[in-house]
Design an enzyme around this catalytic site. Sequence first.
Site, PDB file in Angstrom:
ATOM      1  N   GLU A 116      80.583 -14.473  75.380  1.00 12.51           N
ATOM      2  CA  GLU A 116      79.909 -14.220  74.103  1.00 12.51           C
ATOM      3  C   GLU A 116      78.477 -14.726  74.172  1.00 12.51           C
ATOM      4  O   GLU A 116      78.236 -15.849  74.633  1.00 12.51           O
ATOM      5  CB  GLU A 116      80.678 -14.949  72.998  1.00 12.51           C
ATOM      6  CG  GLU A 116      80.705 -14.219  71.682  1.00 12.51           C
ATOM      7  CD  GLU A 116      81.464 -12.884  71.757  1.00 12.51           C
ATOM      8  OE1 GLU A 116      80.801 -11.845  71.964  1.00 12.51           O
ATOM      9  OE2 GLU A 116      82.686 -12.908  71.597  1.00 12.51           O
ATOM     10  N   ASP A 140      75.454 -11.312  77.222  1.00 14.27           N
ATOM     11  CA  ASP A 140      74.940 -10.014  77.703  1.00 14.27           C
ATOM     12  C   ASP A 140      73.419  -9.946  77.672  1.00 14.27           C
ATOM     13  O   ASP A 140      72.786  -9.526  78.637  1.00 14.27           O
ATOM     14  CB  ASP A 140      75.586  -8.822  76.976  1.00 14.27           C
ATOM     15  CG  ASP A 140      75.383  -8.769  75.476  1.00 14.27           C
ATOM     16  OD1 ASP A 140      74.844  -9.739  74.894  1.00 14.27           O
ATOM     17  OD2 ASP A 140      75.756  -7.732  74.872  1.00 14.27           O
ATOM     18  N   SER A 150      82.543  -6.690  61.144  1.00 12.22           N
ATOM     19  CA  SER A 150      83.583  -7.654  61.502  1.00 12.22           C
ATOM     20  C   SER A 150      83.472  -8.138  62.935  1.00 12.22           C
ATOM     21  O   SER A 150      84.385  -8.752  63.459  1.00 12.22           O
ATOM     22  CB  SER A 150      84.961  -7.000  61.325  1.00 12.22           C
ATOM     23  OG  SER A 150      85.157  -6.673  59.990  1.00 12.22           O
ATOM     24  N   GLY A 151      82.388  -7.800  63.604  1.00 13.58           N
ATOM     25  CA  GLY A 151      82.247  -8.206  65.002  1.00 13.58           C
ATOM     26  C   GLY A 151      83.053  -7.332  65.938  1.00 13.58           C
ATOM     27  O   GLY A 151      83.344  -7.719  67.071  1.00 13.58           O
ATOM     28  N   SER A 196      79.340  -0.420  64.351  1.00 13.73           N
ATOM     29  CA  SER A 196      78.008   0.194  64.337  1.00 13.73           C
ATOM     30  C   SER A 196      77.677   0.847  65.683  1.00 13.73           C
ATOM     31  O   SER A 196      77.187   1.975  65.716  1.00 13.73           O
ATOM     32  CB  SER A 196      76.944  -0.838  63.958  1.00 13.73           C
ATOM     33  OG  SER A 196      77.126  -2.001  64.702  1.00 13.73           O
ATOM     34  N   ASP A 198      78.301  -3.613  73.773  1.00 14.45           N
ATOM     35  CA  ASP A 198      79.090  -2.816  72.836  1.00 14.45           C
ATOM     36  C   ASP A 198      79.118  -1.341  73.237  1.00 14.45           C
ATOM     37  O   ASP A 198      80.170  -0.697  73.250  1.00 14.45           O
ATOM     38  CB  ASP A 198      78.518  -2.958  71.420  1.00 14.45           C
ATOM     39  CG  ASP A 198      78.349  -4.424  71.028  1.00 14.45           C
ATOM     40  OD1 ASP A 198      78.994  -5.272  71.670  1.00 14.45           O
ATOM     41  OD2 ASP A 198      77.575  -4.712  70.100  1.00 14.45           O
TER      42      ASP A 198
HETATM   43  C1  GLA Z   1      76.673  -8.485  69.178  1.00 15.90           C
HETATM   44  C2  GLA Z   1      75.732  -7.720  70.104  1.00 15.90           C
HETATM   45  C3  GLA Z   1      76.253  -7.780  71.541  1.00 15.90           C
HETATM   46  C4  GLA Z   1      76.538  -9.217  71.963  1.00 15.90           C
HETATM   47  C5  GLA Z   1      77.395  -9.945  70.927  1.00 15.90           C
HETATM   48  C6  GLA Z   1      77.560 -11.408  71.230  1.00 15.90           C
HETATM   49  O1  GLA Z   1      77.905  -7.831  69.108  1.00 15.90           O
HETATM   50  O2  GLA Z   1      75.643  -6.380  69.703  1.00 15.90           O
HETATM   51  O3  GLA Z   1      75.320  -7.158  72.404  1.00 15.90           O
HETATM   52  O4  GLA Z   1      75.344  -9.909  72.202  1.00 15.90           O
HETATM   53  O5  GLA Z   1      76.848  -9.812  69.628  1.00 15.90           O
HETATM   54  O6  GLA Z   1      78.232 -11.604  72.422  1.00 15.90           O
END
Ligand code: GLA
Length: 404
Positions: free
Chosen positions: A40, A43, A132-133, A137, A187
């Site tokens: 986390e 990236d 929500s992570g 999107s 993502d």
């Molecule tokens: C978001 C960003 C990703 C990554 C995460 C954290 O989802 O879009 O690129 O940086 O946060 O790991």
Amino acid sequence: MDSQAAGRAKGGGDLSGVEHRGTVDRWRAVAPGRVNLIGEHTDYNGLPVLPIAIDRAVRVEFRVTDDPEVRLRSPVARFAPLTFQLKRPIEAAEQGDWSNYVRAAARGLMEHGVELRRGIEGTVSGDVPIASGLSSSSALVVASALALLKANGVGVGSGGASISRLDLAALLARAERFVGLEGGGMDQAACLHGVEGHALRIEFEPLRVTPVAVPDGWRWVVASSLVRAEKSAGAREAYNARARECREAVAGVGGGYRDLVAEPDLDGVVRRARGVLSPVLFRRFRHVVSEGRRVGLAEEAMRNGDMGRFGKLMVQSHESLRDDYEVSTADLDEMVGIALKAGAAGARLTGAGFGGCVVTLCEARTVAPVMDALAARFYAPRLEGSPGRDVMFAVKAGGGAGVG
Ligand code: GLA
């Protein structure tokens, strides 16, 4: 749909409806969300991540139009119908406007040299919980891009296709920065490269994706902290501040994150950093390098079928995000504690943090006790009734995005 896309989309769980829609010009682009298992906030520092694409997706059902315009509707009331011309420059709408994700896709393709002479008209729907992570999107960006490419006769994938999945993922990651978040490329790459039953080791600069089989008998449970983490709103500034701090920290230490993580004596690297960085920059730095190291260890554990070890690394990741990166919340911490006490092998916040979800690693027999414990101890005091299917659910590693 090309056969590769068909195979991928089938892996995406509830994507069985992915098929030609009857009349010649009705199509459906399907793009899954993702759950990051470990890695986390690595990236954008050029270090690997290990997510899964999930069996929940954003769908764009569309008809190709002769004029270069995008017209999309959503059944969700707060997402007003969107319309914009596929002509340069594509300006951003107001901050937080959902059309910006579709605009980002169009802009990215045009900047890449794709001519968008024809438009799309249709409907956006899906079952990836928003903010929500779980990358709803980016799934919208990918689905929109696939729809626009289809409308303009541009194939995606290998074997004579006009654009490879890797190139598309990389260009859409750059394009999504249009919404103002200095995101990395996890993502979009996870969304486009999902493989059923596999986690994805994703490396950057250059982008590379390696599927890693999830051992049989293990499940992932996702549970929302009930706090929205809007990439395009509040969480954005805090996220961008972290990215800045990471750049300052590595400049202070000298070298690049990738080389530093590869040094055999990581403790020595951390000691060196402590000597030259301010306390805040030191904590950010320690998270990034330790998380970078954990991704390699977690991948190895998964390949060896040692999911107990994988779970422990998830917990270390959460602690580091809580204490050093400072992106957790009291609720996320509480949920991780409840899940572990109920028998989960691992649990951590997933995605950028500041709200959003936790992901827990469970043996098949611990799924029910973990969900029951979260329902009783976390949700019961906060919700009327039991948590719905957008609040707490088991996910499977699913296939990547496709259009057909
Ligand atoms: C978001 C960003 C990703 C990554 C995460 C954290 O989802 O879009 O690129 O940086 O946060 O790991």
